[in-house]
Design an enzyme around this catalytic site. Structure first.
Site, short mmCIF file in Angstrom:
data_model
loop_
_atom_site.label_atom_id
_atom_site.label_comp_id
_atom_site.label_asym_id
_atom_site.label_seq_id
_atom_site.Cartn_x
_atom_site.Cartn_y
_atom_site.Cartn_z
N ASP A 1 1.06 -1.29 -0.05
CA ASP A 1 0.00 -0.08 -0.07
C ASP A 1 0.95 1.19 -0.06
O ASP A 1 1.62 1.36 0.86
CB ASP A 1 -0.95 -0.11 1.21
CG ASP A 1 -1.78 1.09 1.32
OD1 ASP A 1 -1.76 2.18 0.69
OD2 ASP A 1 -2.65 1.09 2.54
N ASN B 1 -5.84 13.26 -10.62
CA ASN B 1 -6.32 13.87 -11.77
C ASN B 1 -6.15 15.30 -11.92
O ASN B 1 -5.48 15.86 -10.83
CB ASN B 1 -7.83 13.38 -11.75
CG ASN B 1 -8.44 13.90 -10.44
OD1 ASN B 1 -8.39 15.15 -10.36
ND2 ASN B 1 -9.00 13.13 -9.79
N VAL C 1 -5.81 5.17 -5.66
CA VAL C 1 -4.55 5.59 -4.96
C VAL C 1 -4.57 7.01 -4.35
O VAL C 1 -4.28 7.51 -3.11
CB VAL C 1 -3.57 5.33 -5.66
CG1 VAL C 1 -3.05 6.42 -6.74
CG2 VAL C 1 -2.08 5.18 -4.88
N ASP C 2 -5.21 7.88 -5.18
CA ASP C 2 -5.45 9.12 -4.87
C ASP C 2 -6.42 9.40 -3.54
O ASP C 2 -5.77 10.18 -2.64
CB ASP C 2 -6.25 9.96 -6.26
CG ASP C 2 -6.21 11.36 -6.28
OD1 ASP C 2 -5.53 11.97 -5.37
OD2 ASP C 2 -6.64 12.10 -7.00
N THR D 1 -3.19 2.73 -14.63
CA THR D 1 -3.78 1.33 -14.88
C THR D 1 -4.97 1.07 -13.94
O THR D 1 -5.25 -0.19 -14.02
CB THR D 1 -2.38 0.59 -14.51
OG1 THR D 1 -2.07 0.20 -12.96
CG2 THR D 1 -1.44 0.59 -15.53
P1 ADP Z 1 -5.26 6.03 -12.30
O1 ADP Z 1 -6.36 7.14 -12.37
O2 ADP Z 1 -3.96 6.80 -12.71
O3 ADP Z 1 -5.66 4.97 -13.18
P2 ADP Z 1 -5.87 4.63 -9.84
O4 ADP Z 1 -5.47 5.01 -8.71
O5 ADP Z 1 -7.35 4.28 -10.20
O6 ADP Z 1 -5.13 5.71 -10.66
O7 ADP Z 1 -5.02 3.40 -9.93
C1 ADP Z 1 -3.77 3.08 -10.34
C2 ADP Z 1 -3.00 1.99 -9.72
O8 ADP Z 1 -3.00 2.17 -8.44
C3 ADP Z 1 -3.97 0.80 -9.93
O9 ADP Z 1 -3.26 -0.39 -10.56
C4 ADP Z 1 -4.33 0.49 -8.31
O10 ADP Z 1 -4.54 -0.93 -8.16
C5 ADP Z 1 -3.37 0.82 -7.77
N1 ADP Z 1 -3.85 1.22 -6.19
C6 ADP Z 1 -4.94 1.43 -5.84
N2 ADP Z 1 -4.71 1.92 -4.34
C7 ADP Z 1 -3.66 1.83 -3.93
C8 ADP Z 1 -2.71 1.72 -2.87
N3 ADP Z 1 -3.11 2.34 -1.81
N4 ADP Z 1 -1.24 1.54 -2.74
C9 ADP Z 1 -0.74 1.27 -4.21
N5 ADP Z 1 -1.36 1.06 -5.18
C10 ADP Z 1 -2.84 1.45 -5.23
#
Ligand code: ADP
Length: 184
Positions: A16, A30, A39-40, A128
């Site tokens: 994480d 974004n 992740v945001d 992704t």
């Molecule tokens: P984007 O809008 O750039 O696609 P996302 O947050 O939707 O960003 O996804 C980007 C990647 O981050 C995905 O592969 C997702 O599985 C991963 N992700 C989501 N939460 C976390 C986290 N807490 N730590 C690391 N990676 C994460």
């Protein structure tokens, strides 16, 4: 997985990103910089309101953040002292400059970190998730960009990729094997 590239440790792991103890972590934000899902959302939840406060100040100053660019805020309550916010491209078939924009997101994040004297940084897999960039193609771009940057600049002790799912980690590992088999 860990490999040494000159004086930099490149590490791929499952985890994480909000829990990482590198000096900076990168947010797949974004353009609005107002938070979101994935992740945001996780970074803003874990880091607290100070991150959003600083994002608002940045937007007031420069407007929304163009795809491929990067800015920095505090890490708030996170272990990481700083968050670098970058915007990856939304996948729309591959003919709209997505590869180059994804490369820019990694490159400009590394460059900004270097300018600020940051020595360790963690990346998620940008674009992704909600932005639907194909994982393998994204992994090749991410790792090539980071490898080439590390070769040209020597300021990082560690660059970490924190993959959220075991499957994503596997794709990144295979991508690394593929590119490290290329001529160096
Ligand atoms: P984007 O809008 O750039 O696609 P996302 O947050 O939707 O960003 O996804 C980007 C990647 O981050 C995905 O592969 C997702 O599985 C991963 N992700 C989501 N939460 C976390 C986290 N807490 N730590 C690391 N990676 C994460």
């Amino acid at each position: 997985m860990e490999v040494r590239l000159g004086s930099t440790l490149l590490r791929l792991m499952v985890g994480d990103i909000t829990q990482q103890d590198t000096e900076a972590i990168v947010n797949a934000a974004n353009s609005s910089l107002m938070g979101g899902g994935g992740v945001d959302g996780a970074i803003h939840r874990a880091g607290g309101p100070q991150i959003l406060e600083e994002c608002k100040q940045i937007v007031a100053r420069i407007g929304s953040l163009p795809t491929g660019q990067a800015v920095m805020t505090t890490g708030g309550k996170l272990k990481a002292r700083f968050v670098i916010h970058t915007v990856g491209p939304v996948w729309s078939g591959g003919n709209r400059g997505e590869d180059e924009l994804l490369r820019n997101a990694y490159y400009n994040s590394l460059s900004l970190a270097g300018d600020k004297g940051i020595r360790s940084i963690s990346f998620p897999s940008i674009s992704t998730g909600a932005y639907r960039f194909p994982m393998e193609r994204a992994a090749l771009i991410a790792l090539t960009t980071v490898r080439d940057f590390i070769r040209e600049h020597h300021f990082f002790e560690e660059v970490r990729f924190v993959l959220f799912r075991e499957d994503d980690y596997r794709v990144y590992r295979e991508a690394w094997e593929k590119i490290s088999g290329e001529t160096n």
